[in-house]
Scaffold this active site. Sequence first.
Site, PDB file in Angstrom:
ATOM      1  N   HIS A   1       0.752  -1.184  -0.019  1.00 13.30           N
ATOM      2  CA  HIS A   1      -0.048  -0.142   0.050  1.00 13.30           C
ATOM      3  C   HIS A   1       0.729   1.172   0.018  1.00 13.30           C
ATOM      4  CE1 HIS A   1      -2.859  -2.798   2.150  1.00 13.30           C
ATOM      5  NE2 HIS A   1      -3.660  -2.494   1.218  1.00 13.30           N
TER       6      HIS A   1
ATOM      7  N   GLY B   1      -2.832  -2.066  -6.783  1.00 15.43           N
ATOM      8  CA  GLY B   1      -1.790  -3.329  -6.876  1.00 15.43           C
ATOM      9  C   GLY B   1      -2.029  -4.404  -7.805  1.00 15.43           C
TER      10      GLY B   1
END
Length: 279
Positions: free
Chosen positions: A35, A145
């Site tokens: 993250h 992601g």
Amino acid sequence: MEIFKEIAPLKAFLKEKATSAVGLVPTMGALHAGHLSLIEASKKENTLTVCSVFVNPAQFNNPLDLEKYPRTWEPDCRLLANAGCDVVFAPEVSTMYEQESIVTFDFGTLDKILEGQFRPGHFSGVALVVSKLFHIVNPTTAYFGQKDFQQFKIIEKLVAELKFNLTLKRMPIIREADGLAMSSRNRRLNEAERVHAALLYRSLCEAKKLLLRGEKIENVKEVVHKNFDALAHLKLEYFEWADTENLMPANSVSANTVLLIAAYVGEVRLIDNLLMHAN
Ligand code: PAF
């Protein structure tokens, strides 16, 4: 760092401060280096970075998975502040879903295969919350992601179909030293499971090597299944070789193919993927 729980004050803040590029990093919290790499990318490319922290009930088909999803609000805030995030949006469920939602999304084949086969309704829930976040924050760029490869394809479709005026960025998977893809779910693994969890990535690497050497996909699948069969508390859900555009089964080794895997390690379901042309 500003923290908002409500939509109206966040919108008022953004209207005043977000005069140029805004980056959005949607998360469900339990933050890790993966993250933080998205926050870092957003900070480089935008004048304001917003991170949302919201465990979205609509995308959990399994109530136990929702209940057990790690929630680590205070460490998350510290990590975000240290990473230089400007704004955190952390709404309550009642803020995002004032009434029980009747809106669902259907992405044709794309949300029925791979993850969709094992998690019915999951991508509809993802599309719903991501649409809400895009409407609320109105970002210039949104960062996701690559670990959730299929999710990224779904969001690409969502943005194209609904004409969201933003750029999507798919960022590389961040891995632990033994190759395990970073995931909020990893913290639910016990010590022995954590060691065995690296088998997902090891199997992807082995499969890639075999395919590049000209091995047939059926034989490669057999090798991967055998790897998992050898360990009692690991259960392979799927290992597939797909076209990166439509995620349909690939029929030859090309730059546009991706290997995708999902497996239970104990009670924890993990996913990973590997592009044939890159790491
Ligand atoms: O990838 C995730 O963490 C979630 O699916 C997302 C995109 C934040 C939506 O809840």
